[in-house]
Design a protein around this motif. Structure first.
Motif, short mmCIF file in Angstrom:
data_model
loop_
_atom_site.label_atom_id
_atom_site.label_comp_id
_atom_site.label_asym_id
_atom_site.label_seq_id
_atom_site.Cartn_x
_atom_site.Cartn_y
_atom_site.Cartn_z
N ALA A 1 67.88 72.71 52.01
CA ALA A 1 68.06 73.98 52.70
C ALA A 1 68.86 74.95 51.85
O ALA A 1 69.68 74.56 51.02
CB ALA A 1 68.76 73.76 54.04
N ALA A 2 68.62 76.24 52.07
CA ALA A 2 69.42 77.27 51.42
C ALA A 2 70.86 77.18 51.93
O ALA A 2 71.14 76.50 52.92
CB ALA A 2 68.83 78.64 51.75
N PRO A 3 71.81 77.85 51.27
CA PRO A 3 73.22 77.77 51.69
C PRO A 3 73.41 78.11 53.17
O PRO A 3 72.86 79.09 53.67
CB PRO A 3 73.91 78.80 50.79
N ILE A 4 74.18 77.28 53.85
CA ILE A 4 74.48 77.44 55.27
C ILE A 4 75.99 77.62 55.42
O ILE A 4 76.77 76.82 54.91
CB ILE A 4 74.01 76.20 56.08
N VAL A 5 76.40 78.66 56.13
CA VAL A 5 77.83 78.94 56.32
C VAL A 5 78.30 78.32 57.62
O VAL A 5 77.78 78.62 58.70
CB VAL A 5 78.10 80.46 56.32
N VAL A 6 79.29 77.45 57.52
CA VAL A 6 79.90 76.78 58.67
C VAL A 6 81.29 77.36 58.87
O VAL A 6 82.10 77.38 57.94
CB VAL A 6 79.98 75.26 58.46
N VAL A 7 81.56 77.84 60.08
CA VAL A 7 82.82 78.52 60.38
C VAL A 7 83.65 77.69 61.35
O VAL A 7 83.13 77.23 62.37
CB VAL A 7 82.58 79.92 60.98
N GLY A 8 84.93 77.51 61.02
CA GLY A 8 85.83 76.77 61.90
C GLY A 8 87.11 77.54 62.14
O GLY A 8 87.62 78.20 61.23
N THR A 9 87.62 77.46 63.38
CA THR A 9 88.89 78.09 63.75
C THR A 9 89.93 77.00 63.95
O THR A 9 89.67 76.01 64.64
CB THR A 9 88.73 78.92 65.04
N THR A 10 91.10 77.16 63.34
CA THR A 10 92.05 76.05 63.27
C THR A 10 92.57 75.59 64.62
O THR A 10 92.89 74.41 64.79
CB THR A 10 93.24 76.43 62.37
N TYR B 1 88.66 72.09 64.90
CA TYR B 1 88.44 72.49 63.51
C TYR B 1 87.87 71.37 62.66
O TYR B 1 87.02 71.61 61.78
CB TYR B 1 89.76 73.00 62.92
N LYS B 2 88.28 70.14 62.91
CA LYS B 2 87.79 69.05 62.07
C LYS B 2 86.28 68.86 62.20
O LYS B 2 85.64 68.31 61.31
CB LYS B 2 88.53 67.75 62.39
N TRP B 3 85.69 69.33 63.31
CA TRP B 3 84.23 69.26 63.43
C TRP B 3 83.57 70.18 62.40
O TRP B 3 82.54 69.81 61.81
CB TRP B 3 83.79 69.67 64.83
N ALA B 4 84.12 71.35 62.19
CA ALA B 4 83.56 72.26 61.18
C ALA B 4 83.70 71.65 59.80
O ALA B 4 82.77 71.73 58.97
CB ALA B 4 84.26 73.62 61.26
N GLU B 5 84.84 71.06 59.52
CA GLU B 5 85.03 70.41 58.22
C GLU B 5 83.98 69.31 58.02
O GLU B 5 83.41 69.18 56.93
CB GLU B 5 86.43 69.80 58.14
N THR C 1 78.75 75.39 53.36
CA THR C 1 79.95 76.00 52.80
C THR C 1 80.88 76.33 53.97
O THR C 1 80.45 76.91 54.97
CB THR C 1 79.61 77.25 51.97
N LEU C 2 82.15 75.95 53.86
CA LEU C 2 83.10 76.08 54.96
C LEU C 2 83.90 77.37 54.86
O LEU C 2 84.49 77.67 53.82
CB LEU C 2 84.06 74.88 54.97
N LEU C 3 83.92 78.11 55.96
CA LEU C 3 84.72 79.32 56.10
C LEU C 3 85.71 79.10 57.23
O LEU C 3 85.29 78.77 58.35
CB LEU C 3 83.81 80.52 56.39
N PRO D 1 80.18 82.96 51.37
CA PRO D 1 81.56 82.93 50.88
C PRO D 1 81.81 81.67 50.07
O PRO D 1 81.10 80.67 50.21
CB PRO D 1 82.39 82.94 52.17
N LYS D 2 82.80 81.72 49.24
CA LYS D 2 83.16 80.55 48.45
C LYS D 2 83.56 79.41 49.38
O LYS D 2 84.29 79.62 50.35
CB LYS D 2 84.32 80.88 47.51
N ASP D 3 83.07 78.23 49.11
CA ASP D 3 83.39 77.08 49.96
C ASP D 3 84.91 76.89 50.04
O ASP D 3 85.60 76.87 49.00
CB ASP D 3 82.74 75.82 49.38
#
Length: 518
Positions: free
Chosen positions: A449-458, A465-469, A479-481, A512-514
């Motif tokens: 797959a092409a780059p996928i952005v995953v966003v997590g709030t602490t 948040y650990k689910w996003a990680e 890539t994690l944001l 965004p940068k991982d």
């Protein structure tokens, strides 16, 4: 209180959205011409032959007409009820769009989903995404939403009457003895039986895998070579599932407030319990610094103790609300939980708690009603019905019986001294489900797959948040944001850093940068 994996964006968690798409029906007016797909799309992906028996669904033409709110069009889309037998019946799904406003070259369609499962994507689009997403994104994309099968306007799952649902939400979910345990077990059995009685035909066919396959039909019907998508909360699981099924058709995917598909139902519920504890501690730390804090002005630990004492008090002696429903522990807890989704609701929660402690439970009841999407006339949206139907089909139940819950209470109460007991018992609801689970916990890698952005709030309560990680690490192109903050999800909630990173990705294709933090 039924908080089991209710994962929806904070834009919906505290608002009672009206049905804005009542005019979303088919008609004889001619279909709009399908605009050219984005230049970055792959023609081969768009024209790839669908599986046998699915051709008529992939080549259907949507008939668009105005509905509900000026600027929005609605249509009905057909999908097979059973993908294993596509010729044996179909299901009708409600679709809405707001066309790109310009200026700039149109980039195709941007599908959105607010989570749940059970949150209405159409109502989210009309009440928020179609008018609240950043203007540059709305200028370049047609904003599109489809209510997943079984949800809201797409042949919704129905289970209880309004009066029955009122009774269900008031059942004691922290049973202290055999009689209370039997009453809670009976409530879950009756809920499941009601769903089977009213929606038995659709119940086996509302899984996340089927909803993701529906999204691919919509992608093709809209003329997009690849899927561009923003999914919030449970919508991240829906998006990740799509990527797993169709990695070559992934365009630009944003998964905000991510779920971890590798976890069992028990693990998900326990982690979410800890997430709400983290959020409550943030609220408590803020509350004790406010002059109107009803939990004292000393420490977060003292505020937690007072919160537990209040729950015990209303469990033994419910508080009047000014109507026939009293505020017992279940509704009081749900009201507090509702305010954890968005730190903007903390002042409202302080006021509601102060009133309840002074003998007026109406404020907490209002918060609980917003969580359950209960209208003033006593009717309920189908949110909680669809939520259970999808969750119970996606994963085997967390517990086999009440004794298993009792054995797990120590680990849940360790995860959250404030909410642990109630959350553990809430995870019993799928035990009595009439349809066996068709899914299982597993890693999603979506190789290719092409780059996928995953966003997590602490300090996200509903999706820790650990689910996003974890999801970002599982995905081959993840890539994690990170947003260092409070509340559920991050995009469009006030962080310029987050919004700029996601807008750049959606508009230019540059993730965004991982590991980027905001």
């Amino acid at each position: 209180m039924d908080t089991r994996r209710l994962l929806r964006t904070s834009a919906l968690a505290l608002s009672s959205l009206s049905v804005l798409v009542s005019g979303c029906t088919g008609g004889s007016s001619p279909s709009d011409a399908v605009e050219s797909p984005a230049a970055a799309s792959s023609p081969s992906s768009a024209s790839a032959a669908p599986s046998a028996g699915l051709e008529r669904y992939y080549t259907q033409k949507l008939t668009w007409r105005e509905c509900g709110v000026p600027g929005f069009d609605c249509a009905k889309m057909e999908a097979p009820l059973d993908y294993d037998a596509p010729g044996e019946g179909s299901i009708e799904l409600a679709v809405a769009r707001k066309k790109a406003t310009g200026p700039g070259k149109r980039l195709g369609s941007l599908q959105v989903n607010p989570g749940g499962p059970g949150g209405s994507a159409l109502e989210y689009l009309q009440a928020y995404a179609g008018i609240g997403y950043p203007a540059p994104v709305r200028a370049r994309y047609d904003m599109v939403a489809v209510d997943p099968r079984g949800v809201a306007h797409s042949e919704p799952v129905e289970c209880l009457t309004g009066a029955e649902m009122d009774a269900y939400t008031q059942v004691d979910q922290t049973p202290d003895d055999t009689a209370e345990t039997a009453a809670l077990t009976r409530a879950y059995r009756d809920f499941a039986a009601g769903c089977e009685k009213r929606s038995g035909e659709v119940l086996p066919h509302v899984s996340t895998v089927e909803a993701a396959r529906d999204m691919d039909i919509l992608r093709a019907v809209l003329g997009d070579g690849k899927l561009t998508y923003v999914g919030a909360s449970y919508g991240t699981f829906l998006g990740a599932t799509y990527a797993e099924l169709f990695p070559e058709r992934v365009g630009r995917l944003v998964l905000d407030g991510a779920m971890d598909p590798s976890l069992s139902a028990r693990e998900l519920n326990r982690d979410q319990t800890a997430g709400f504890e983290t959020a409550f501690q943030a609220f408590a730390a803020d509350c004790v610094q406010q002059p109107d804090c009803p939990l004292g002005q000393t420490s977060a630990a003292d505020a937690s103790a007072r919160m537990k004492a209040f729950f015990a008090q209303v469990d033994a002696d419910p508080v009047p609300t000014g109507e026939s429903r009293e505020l017992g522990e279940s509704l009081a807890t749900t009201g507090v939980v509702a305010a954890m989704y968005d730190e903007g609701a903390w002042p409202q929660l302080r006021e509601a708690l102060a009133s309840a402690m002074d003998g007026d439970g109406s404020g907490l009841l209002l918060l609980a009603d917003s969580y359950y999407e209960r209208s003033a006339d006593g009717s309920y949206a189908n949110l909680m019905y669809a939520n259970a139907a999808v969750n119970c089909l996606d994963l085997p139940p967390a517990f086999k019986d009440a004794s298993a819950v009792r054995s797990a209470l120590p680990e849940f109460e360790k995860a959250s001294p404030v909410f642990g007991k109630g959350f553990a018992w809430a995870a019993l609801n799928c035990t009595f489900w009439p349809t066996s689970a068709t899914g299982a916990p597993h890693r999603i890698e979506a190789e290719g797959a092409a780059p996928i952005v995953v966003v997590g709030t602490t300090r996200d309560p509903a999706t820790p948040y650990k689910w996003a990680e974890s999801l970002a690490a599982q995905l081959d192109s993840g890539t994690l944001l990170t947003y260092d903050g409070d509340g559920h999800t991050a995009y469009g909630r006030g962080s310029d850093c987050i919004d700029t990173a996601i807008n750049t990705y959606l508009l230019e294709g540059t993730p965004p940068k991982d590991g980027k933090r905001c």
